[in-house]
Design an enzyme around this catalytic site. Structure first.
Site, PDB file in Angstrom:
ATOM      1  N   GLU A 183     -14.796 -19.866 -13.145  1.00  0.00           N
ATOM      2  CA  GLU A 183     -13.494 -19.034 -12.955  1.00  0.00           C
ATOM      3  C   GLU A 183     -13.622 -17.505 -13.902  1.00  0.00           C
ATOM      4  O   GLU A 183     -14.120 -17.894 -14.998  1.00  0.00           O
ATOM      5  CB  GLU A 183     -12.258 -19.744 -13.450  1.00  0.00           C
ATOM      6  CG  GLU A 183     -11.005 -18.951 -13.490  1.00  0.00           C
ATOM      7  CD  GLU A 183     -10.351 -18.258 -12.496  1.00  0.00           C
ATOM      8  OE1 GLU A 183     -10.393 -18.903 -11.382  1.00  0.00           O
ATOM      9  OE2 GLU A 183     -10.263 -16.811 -12.668  1.00  0.00           O
ATOM     10  N   HIS A 187      13.616 -48.445 -17.916  1.00  0.00           N
ATOM     11  CA  HIS A 187      12.443 -48.725 -18.698  1.00  0.00           C
ATOM     12  C   HIS A 187      11.446 -50.224 -18.035  1.00  0.00           C
ATOM     13  O   HIS A 187      12.560 -51.095 -17.696  1.00  0.00           O
ATOM     14  CB  HIS A 187      12.767 -49.053 -20.287  1.00  0.00           C
ATOM     15  CG  HIS A 187      11.781 -49.710 -20.806  1.00  0.00           C
ATOM     16  ND1 HIS A 187      10.804 -48.720 -21.473  1.00  0.00           N
ATOM     17  CD2 HIS A 187      11.252 -50.745 -21.086  1.00  0.00           C
ATOM     18  CE1 HIS A 187       9.770 -49.471 -22.084  1.00  0.00           C
ATOM     19  NE2 HIS A 187      10.165 -50.707 -22.073  1.00  0.00           N
ATOM     20  N   ALA A 208       3.098 -24.488   1.378  1.00  0.00           N
ATOM     21  CA  ALA A 208       3.895 -25.149   2.702  1.00  0.00           C
ATOM     22  C   ALA A 208       5.255 -25.230   2.337  1.00  0.00           C
ATOM     23  O   ALA A 208       5.996 -24.796   3.410  1.00  0.00           O
ATOM     24  CB  ALA A 208       3.190 -26.472   2.751  1.00  0.00           C
ATOM     25  N   ASP A 263       3.310 -17.586   4.706  1.00  0.00           N
ATOM     26  CA  ASP A 263       2.159 -16.874   4.163  1.00  0.00           C
ATOM     27  C   ASP A 263       1.920 -15.347   4.534  1.00  0.00           C
ATOM     28  O   ASP A 263       1.041 -14.712   3.776  1.00  0.00           O
ATOM     29  CB  ASP A 263       0.539 -17.569   4.406  1.00  0.00           C
ATOM     30  CG  ASP A 263       0.474 -18.708   3.634  1.00  0.00           C
ATOM     31  OD1 ASP A 263       1.472 -19.391   2.869  1.00  0.00           O
ATOM     32  OD2 ASP A 263      -0.593 -19.522   3.568  1.00  0.00           O
TER      33      ASP A 263
HETATM   34  C1  LIG Z   1      -6.995 -26.114   1.373  1.00  0.00           C
HETATM   35  C2  LIG Z   1      -5.704 -25.538   1.097  1.00  0.00           C
HETATM   36  C3  LIG Z   1      -4.821 -26.893   0.602  1.00  0.00           C
HETATM   37  C4  LIG Z   1      -3.329 -26.515   0.374  1.00  0.00           C
HETATM   38  N1  LIG Z   1      -2.723 -27.322  -0.164  1.00  0.00           N
HETATM   39  C5  LIG Z   1      -1.389 -27.188  -0.357  1.00  0.00           C
HETATM   40  C6  LIG Z   1      -0.265 -27.977  -0.719  1.00  0.00           C
HETATM   41  O1  LIG Z   1      -1.068 -29.098  -1.542  1.00  0.00           O
HETATM   42  N2  LIG Z   1       0.865 -27.857  -0.674  1.00  0.00           N
HETATM   43  C7  LIG Z   1       1.369 -26.777  -0.380  1.00  0.00           C
HETATM   44  O2  LIG Z   1       2.626 -26.487  -0.424  1.00  0.00           O
HETATM   45  N3  LIG Z   1       0.569 -25.720   0.136  1.00  0.00           N
HETATM   46  C8  LIG Z   1      -0.680 -26.046   0.358  1.00  0.00           C
HETATM   47  N4  LIG Z   1      -1.353 -24.913   0.908  1.00  0.00           N
HETATM   48  C9  LIG Z   1      -0.909 -23.788   1.479  1.00  0.00           C
HETATM   49  C10 LIG Z   1      -0.164 -23.963   2.989  1.00  0.00           C
HETATM   50  O3  LIG Z   1      -1.131 -24.564   3.539  1.00  0.00           O
HETATM   51  C11 LIG Z   1       0.305 -22.663   3.401  1.00  0.00           C
HETATM   52  O4  LIG Z   1       1.082 -22.166   2.375  1.00  0.00           O
HETATM   53  C12 LIG Z   1       1.049 -22.935   4.625  1.00  0.00           C
HETATM   54  O5  LIG Z   1       0.263 -23.768   5.740  1.00  0.00           O
HETATM   55  C13 LIG Z   1       1.630 -21.579   5.038  1.00  0.00           C
HETATM   56  O6  LIG Z   1       2.448 -21.796   6.209  1.00  0.00           O
HETATM   57  P1  LIG Z   1       2.546 -20.872   7.583  1.00  0.00           P
HETATM   58  O7  LIG Z   1       3.452 -21.609   8.534  1.00  0.00           O
HETATM   59  O8  LIG Z   1       2.754 -19.571   6.670  1.00  0.00           O
HETATM   60  O9  LIG Z   1       0.999 -20.555   7.887  1.00  0.00           O
HETATM   61  P2  LIG Z   1      -0.056 -21.544   8.682  1.00  0.00           P
HETATM   62  O10 LIG Z   1       0.212 -22.848   8.406  1.00  0.00           O
HETATM   63  O11 LIG Z   1      -1.402 -21.064   8.280  1.00  0.00           O
HETATM   64  O12 LIG Z   1       0.379 -21.528  10.163  1.00  0.00           O
HETATM   65  C14 LIG Z   1      -0.103 -20.307  10.747  1.00  0.00           C
HETATM   66  C15 LIG Z   1      -0.528 -20.713  12.245  1.00  0.00           C
HETATM   67  O13 LIG Z   1      -0.306 -19.478  12.986  1.00  0.00           O
HETATM   68  C16 LIG Z   1      -1.483 -19.397  13.837  1.00  0.00           C
HETATM   69  N5  LIG Z   1      -1.783 -18.008  14.435  1.00  0.00           N
HETATM   70  C17 LIG Z   1      -2.497 -17.077  13.380  1.00  0.00           C
HETATM   71  N6  LIG Z   1      -2.238 -15.835  14.261  1.00  0.00           N
HETATM   72  C18 LIG Z   1      -1.676 -16.079  15.390  1.00  0.00           C
HETATM   73  C19 LIG Z   1      -1.426 -15.357  16.645  1.00  0.00           C
HETATM   74  N7  LIG Z   1      -1.758 -14.109  16.835  1.00  0.00           N
HETATM   75  N8  LIG Z   1      -0.988 -16.133  17.774  1.00  0.00           N
HETATM   76  C20 LIG Z   1      -0.763 -17.210  17.669  1.00  0.00           C
HETATM   77  N9  LIG Z   1      -0.875 -17.944  16.648  1.00  0.00           N
HETATM   78  C21 LIG Z   1      -1.240 -17.389  15.528  1.00  0.00           C
HETATM   79  C22 LIG Z   1      -2.663 -19.868  12.901  1.00  0.00           C
HETATM   80  O14 LIG Z   1      -3.703 -20.491  14.006  1.00  0.00           O
HETATM   81  C23 LIG Z   1      -1.769 -21.239  12.304  1.00  0.00           C
HETATM   82  O15 LIG Z   1      -1.694 -22.298  12.889  1.00  0.00           O
HETATM   83  C24 LIG Z   1      -3.083 -25.345   0.949  1.00  0.00           C
HETATM   84  C25 LIG Z   1      -3.512 -24.257   1.727  1.00  0.00           C
HETATM   85  C26 LIG Z   1      -5.197 -24.508   1.944  1.00  0.00           C
HETATM   86  C27 LIG Z   1      -5.990 -23.597   2.336  1.00  0.00           C
END
Ligand SMILES: Cc1cc2nc3c(=O)[nH]c(=O)nc-3n(C[C@H](O)[C@H](O)[C@H](O)COP(=O)(O)OP(=O)(O)OC[C@H]3O[C@@H](n4cnc5c(N)ncnc54)[C@H](O)[C@@H]3O)c2cc1C
Length: 369
Positions: free
Chosen positions: A106, A348, A222, A214
């Site tokens: 880190e 407890h 998530a 994100d």
């Molecule tokens: C290794 C790892 C571990 C994690 N662990 C945790 C955890 O323990 N707890 C937690 O809260 N968060 C965790 N996270 C973070 C969490 O996964 C994300 O914050 C969350 O999934 C974001 O949700 P989202 O819907 O914004 O995006 P995503 O879940 O990434 O979904 C976005 C979707 O959009 C699709 N997509 C992209 N562009 C297009 C397009 N043009 N057309 C159609 N579809 C498209 C992608 O394929 C994807 O399926 C982790 C992340 C990683 C990488």
């Protein structure tokens, strides 16, 4: 997509169309196979991808992203993990438990740079005790893939270099929002550092277009994405009252052992911003259940306002920290004071007795210490 999620979508009569989408206009989406779909409102939720750093490009075989490591079929003998954020720490714990020799690197002086420094120091100690080589304050400057093992050159704060070697390297330097090539320019949405700016109900500058998860500059988690989606959808459906998530009330949860969980103000933030606070710490080792199950390592740290006694921030490292945090978060959300939790009878033996004790401790009345 996960079969369970597909089932839930179907059960709730949500049509799932598979394809790569691009916004063509407000209410109009083009798919990569030539189809066009229409809808009054659009929610952009295209997520994020691992950041690639020059000199440490993923080759998906030996230099891995978090996606690659999850798809890995065989385990390497040794692994260097570059980046000790939540993902780097979780993989360090998991891979070390699998018997892989792990070196965790880190750049800044603590693991989990966005967590409380005392908690981070405890995690570093626990990782080191479990056999992980933890190098904080070391920046990865170059990588040499010519040998059997990959050699990564690191430099400390004084520029002193050292080389670490491993069969594979996992780069977890952060994530980038997927906001390019989705047609934002077609409707005049401009990003800030890649993220889509949003106002109340996660509405963008363009009405009927929302963005959640994100792609928005809120914690990349998530549970944050889900809640933001819920707020946007409720608003679109005409019965939303909640405008945005309170960022001070978002729990952070890191799934290693010991676990780390937190919300709200950190001591370093309080010091940097001249915020007055009272700090109270209670150790797991003084809780009967923790000792009985051999999980006496860890602590709960609470920051309160010295005048109003309001809970400002809570930080836990220890067994089941990611469960325990919610009682404190509920207290904060309900505007309870430490005395309210201190007075409540806790079973407890239970780990949650530590929350009762730390809250008693805010007024110097903890019993088991
Ligand atoms: C290794 C790892 C571990 C994690 N662990 C945790 C955890 O323990 N707890 C937690 O809260 N968060 C965790 N996270 C973070 C969490 O996964 C994300 O914050 C969350 O999934 C974001 O949700 P989202 O819907 O914004 O995006 P995503 O879940 O990434 O979904 C976005 C979707 O959009 C699709 N997509 C992209 N562009 C297009 C397009 N043009 N057309 C159609 N579809 C498209 C992608 O394929 C994807 O399926 C982790 C992340 C990683 C990488």
């Amino acid at each position: 997509m996960n079969k369970g999620i597909e089932f839930l979508l179907k059960k709730n009569k949500v049509e799932l169309i598979k394809g790569e989408a691009r916004i063509e206009n407000v209410g109009k989406i083009g798919l990569s196979d030539g189809r066009t779909i229409y809808g009054k409102n659009i929610i952009i939720a295209t997520g994020s991808r691992p950041s690639a750093v020059p000199g440490f490009e993923f080759d998906h075989q030996r230099v891995l992203s978090s996606n690659d490591i999850l798809a890995m079929q065989t385990l390497p003998k040794s692994l260097i993990i570059l980046g000790a954020g939540a993902i780097g720490c979780e993989f360090s714990y998991v891979m070390n438990t699998f018997g892989i020799k792990v070196t965790l690197v880190e750049m800044v002086d603590q693991v989990l740079p966005f967590e409380d420094d005392e908690i981070a120091a405890q995690l570093k100690k626990a990782f080191t005790k479990s056999g992980i080589d933890v190098l904080t304050g070391h920046k990865a400057v170059s990588m040499d893939k010519s040998g059997k093992d990959i050699a990564v050159t690191l430099a400390d704060g004084n520029g002193k270099q050292q080389v670490v070697e491993a069969e594979k390297v996992l780069c977890v330097f952060g994530r980038r929002p997927n906001t390019e090539d989705i047609g934002l320019e077609k409707i005049g949405i401009e990003t800030e550092k890649g993220y889509i700016p949003v106002g109340a109900y996660y509405q963008t500058a363009v009405s009927h277009v929302f963005a959640i998860g994100d792609v928005v500059a809120t914690p990349l988690l998530a549970h944050v994405a889900s809640k933001e989606a819920e707020i946007a959808i409720e608003y679109i459906a005409g019965h939303g009252t909640e405008k945005k998530i309170d960022v001070d009330a978002i729990p952070s949860a890191i799934y290693c052992e010991p676990q780390v969980a937190s919300f709200g103000l950190r001591e370093s933030q309080a010091k940097a911003n001249g915020i007055q606070y009272k700090k109270t710490v209670f150790p797991y080792s003084a809780i009967g259940k923790a000792v009985a199950i051999d999980k006496g390592e860890g602590l709960v740290k609470v920051l309160t306002d010295p005048t109003s006694r309001e809970i400002l921030g809570c930080h836990i490292i220890g067994h089941d920290a990611t469960e325990l945090i919610h009682e404190l978060l509920l207290a904060k959300s309900a505007e309870l004071l430490p005395d309210d939790i201190a007075r409540m009878v806790h079973a407890h033996p239970s780990l949650s007795e530590i929350l009762m004790e730390v809250m008693r401790g805010t007024s110097g009345e903890a019993i088991h210490i």
